[in-house]
Motif scaffolding. Structure first.
Motif, PDB file in Angstrom:
ATOM      1  N   ASP A 196       0.806  -1.224   0.000  1.00 52.49           N
ATOM      2  CA  ASP A 196       0.000   0.000   0.000  1.00 52.49           C
ATOM      3  C   ASP A 196       0.836   1.269   0.000  1.00 52.49           C
ATOM      4  OD1 ASP A 196      -2.216  -1.627   0.100  1.00 52.49           O
ATOM      5  OD2 ASP A 196      -2.551  -1.357   2.260  1.00 52.49           O
ATOM      6  N   PHE A 197       2.099   1.181   0.419  1.00 49.38           N
ATOM      7  CA  PHE A 197       2.954   2.359   0.461  1.00 49.38           C
ATOM      8  C   PHE A 197       4.411   1.912   0.467  1.00 49.38           C
ATOM      9  CE2 PHE A 197       2.094   1.150   4.832  1.00 49.38           C
ATOM     10  CZ  PHE A 197       3.312   1.287   5.487  1.00 49.38           C
ATOM     11  N   ALA A 198       5.303   2.867   0.212  1.00 49.65           N
ATOM     12  CA  ALA A 198       6.739   2.595   0.227  1.00 49.65           C
ATOM     13  C   ALA A 198       7.437   3.568   1.166  1.00 49.65           C
ATOM     14  CB  ALA A 198       7.322   2.719  -1.182  1.00 49.65           C
ATOM     15  N   VAL A 199       8.509   3.100   1.795  1.00 48.22           N
ATOM     16  CA  VAL A 199       9.385   3.944   2.601  1.00 48.22           C
ATOM     17  C   VAL A 199      10.778   3.832   1.987  1.00 48.22           C
ATOM     18  CG1 VAL A 199      10.388   4.353   4.882  1.00 48.22           C
ATOM     19  CG2 VAL A 199       8.023   3.537   4.683  1.00 48.22           C
ATOM     20  N   ASN A 200      11.393   4.958   1.711  1.00 44.60           N
ATOM     21  CA  ASN A 200      12.681   4.923   1.023  1.00 44.60           C
ATOM     22  C   ASN A 200      13.704   5.826   1.695  1.00 44.60           C
ATOM     23  OD1 ASN A 200      14.464   6.521  -1.232  1.00 44.60           O
ATOM     24  ND2 ASN A 200      14.377   4.321  -1.598  1.00 44.60           N
ATOM     25  N   LEU A 216      21.238   8.341  -4.106  1.00 42.43           N
ATOM     26  CA  LEU A 216      21.572   7.108  -4.825  1.00 42.43           C
ATOM     27  C   LEU A 216      21.075   7.097  -6.273  1.00 42.43           C
ATOM     28  CD1 LEU A 216      20.727   4.576  -1.967  1.00 42.43           C
ATOM     29  CD2 LEU A 216      22.996   5.393  -2.649  1.00 42.43           C
ATOM     30  N   GLY A 217      20.367   8.151  -6.669  1.00 40.43           N
ATOM     31  CA  GLY A 217      19.869   8.217  -8.028  1.00 40.43           C
ATOM     32  C   GLY A 217      18.828   7.157  -8.354  1.00 40.43           C
ATOM     33  N   GLN A 218      17.913   6.868  -7.397  1.00 43.33           N
ATOM     34  CA  GLN A 218      16.948   5.781  -7.564  1.00 43.33           C
ATOM     35  C   GLN A 218      15.491   6.238  -7.512  1.00 43.33           C
ATOM     36  OE1 GLN A 218      18.051   3.143  -4.342  1.00 43.33           O
ATOM     37  NE2 GLN A 218      19.553   2.069  -5.611  1.00 43.33           N
ATOM     38  N   CYS A 219      15.242   7.528  -7.461  1.00 44.09           N
ATOM     39  CA  CYS A 219      13.869   7.997  -7.231  1.00 44.09           C
ATOM     40  C   CYS A 219      12.901   7.542  -8.320  1.00 44.09           C
ATOM     41  CB  CYS A 219      13.841   9.513  -7.100  1.00 44.09           C
ATOM     42  SG  CYS A 219      14.647  10.138  -5.591  1.00 44.09           S
ATOM     43  N   GLU A 220      13.337   7.506  -9.560  1.00 45.66           N
ATOM     44  CA  GLU A 220      12.439   7.099 -10.638  1.00 45.66           C
ATOM     45  C   GLU A 220      11.944   5.671 -10.459  1.00 45.66           C
ATOM     46  OE1 GLU A 220      14.071   7.758 -14.472  1.00 45.66           O
ATOM     47  OE2 GLU A 220      14.115   9.952 -14.267  1.00 45.66           O
ATOM     48  N   PHE A 270       4.774   3.150  -7.311  1.00 47.69           N
ATOM     49  CA  PHE A 270       3.898   3.466  -6.182  1.00 47.69           C
ATOM     50  C   PHE A 270       3.185   4.796  -6.415  1.00 47.69           C
ATOM     51  CE2 PHE A 270       6.225   0.193  -3.895  1.00 47.69           C
ATOM     52  CZ  PHE A 270       5.274  -0.310  -3.027  1.00 47.69           C
ATOM     53  N   ALA A 271       3.938   5.827  -6.736  1.00 49.16           N
ATOM     54  CA  ALA A 271       3.353   7.153  -6.901  1.00 49.16           C
ATOM     55  C   ALA A 271       2.329   7.173  -8.032  1.00 49.16           C
ATOM     56  CB  ALA A 271       4.459   8.176  -7.169  1.00 49.16           C
ATOM     57  N   GLU A 272       2.643   6.500  -9.135  1.00 43.94           N
ATOM     58  CA  GLU A 272       1.728   6.498 -10.271  1.00 43.94           C
ATOM     59  C   GLU A 272       0.457   5.699  -9.997  1.00 43.94           C
ATOM     60  OE1 GLU A 272       4.267   5.113 -13.358  1.00 43.94           O
ATOM     61  OE2 GLU A 272       5.165   7.095 -13.729  1.00 43.94           O
ATOM     62  N   TYR A 315       7.826  14.394  -7.883  1.00 45.59           N
ATOM     63  CA  TYR A 315       7.420  13.001  -8.091  1.00 45.59           C
ATOM     64  C   TYR A 315       6.172  12.639  -7.283  1.00 45.59           C
ATOM     65  CZ  TYR A 315      11.721  11.654 -10.566  1.00 45.59           C
ATOM     66  OH  TYR A 315      12.723  11.526 -11.487  1.00 45.59           O
ATOM     67  N   GLY A 316       5.793  13.493  -6.354  1.00 48.04           N
ATOM     68  CA  GLY A 316       4.639  13.201  -5.511  1.00 48.04           C
ATOM     69  C   GLY A 316       4.998  12.509  -4.216  1.00 48.04           C
TER      70      GLY A 316
END
Length: 282
Positions: A216-220, A226-230, A235-237, A261-262
């Motif tokens: 249902d959600f992500a924690v990052n 680290l250049g990994q946001c994309e 999840f965001a989409e 990115y939201g």
């Protein structure tokens, strides 16, 4: 974790004494075997229309500060008490409380460490003195992890963020692969839902695309550095929250990327105490 005394009263009238049932719960052994704890409230929901405006807090050490202007709190279910979660809910905000549970590793100091057979404990993991678990052994691990999740419900949490869910990507001491981890993580999401908990995924970025439908959600941590946001966009989409933290850099810099990115982004110290800097809500 101790709770910081309130500096002003919230609500009207004096606080009532805790019911006897709650008092007994506070005395119950943590991570107890075969103990069914209470399940207050309903599973947390994440309304897509509100996600972009949420502020969040991640605190695992120090004095818990209930006055932090956050809509979402991510806390340790062992050190956080039922009284503290009640304090956080006794606010004029619609707060969502998440517990963090380590599912892929065990510490010798964990209250339930003796329940993990030696045969499922492997090489040293990321946390000092911890060891990776053999995630292929679901029948062995499930009862222990289920009790960890039940503890969350009993403490008043309605969502669980699973951490150390990437043993396959480390020298775990077991021949784990991507698919072993994927099955394990999906089993955990299903287990959480069976216990009326909303499941969230901590890090495990290479599996985000495959697991976004299950969680249902992500924690990052540190997707900007680290250049990994994309890679978190599945999840965001899908209209699901991404709770993001950076430990270095300025919010003036990284918020431009992550808010776009939201994501709900903050800056924290690695100790994850009460201190935080938040990105402005869009």
């Amino acid at each position: 974790m101790r709770i910081r005394p309130r500096t002003r009263a919230v609500g009207q009238g004096p606080r009532r004494a805790l019911p006897a049932a709650v008092a007994l719960l506070l005395l119950a052994p943590v991570y107890a075997c075969d103990v069914e704890l209470s399940r207050p409230g309903a599973t947390t929901t994440w309304p897509a229309a509100e996600i972009r405006h949420w502020q969040w807090q991640w605190q695992l050490s120090g004095v818990l500060d209930p006055a932090v202007p956050a809509d979402v709190f991510l806390l340790d279910p062992v050190t956080t008490t039922t009284a503290q979660t009640a304090e956080l809910r006794d606010h004029d905000r619609d707060r969502r409380l998440i517990c963090q549970v380590h599912v892929g590793s065990v510490l010798p100091a964990d209250p339930d460490a003796a329940r993990f057979p030696v045969r499922v404990q492997g090489m040293p993991a990321d946390r000092p003195q911890s060891r990776w678990l053999d995630v292929r052994q679901w029948d062995t691990l499930r009862p222990v992890l289920a009790d960890r999740f039940r503890l969350c419900r009993g403490k008043g949490f309605a969502a669980v963020a699973i951490a150390d869910a990437d043993a396959y990507a480390h020298r775990s001491g077991f021949p784990l692969d991507f698919d072993h981890q994927l099955r394990f993580n999906r089993n955990l999401a299903e287990l959480a839902r069976s216990l009326d908990l909303s499941p969230g995924l901590v890090n495990a970025v290479p599996q985000v695309a495959a697991l976004a439908p299950d969680f249902d959600f992500a924690v990052n941590e540190e997707c900007v550095r680290l250049g990994q946001c994309e890679k978190l966009l599945p999840f965001a989409e899908a209209g699901k929250p991404v709770f993001h933290v950076e430990y270095t850099g300025s919010t003036d810099d990284f918020c431009v990327t992550t808010v776009g990115y939201g994501f709900a982004s903050i800056r924290k110290q690695r100790s994850l105490d009460a201190w935080r800097q938040s990105c402005p809500a869009p």
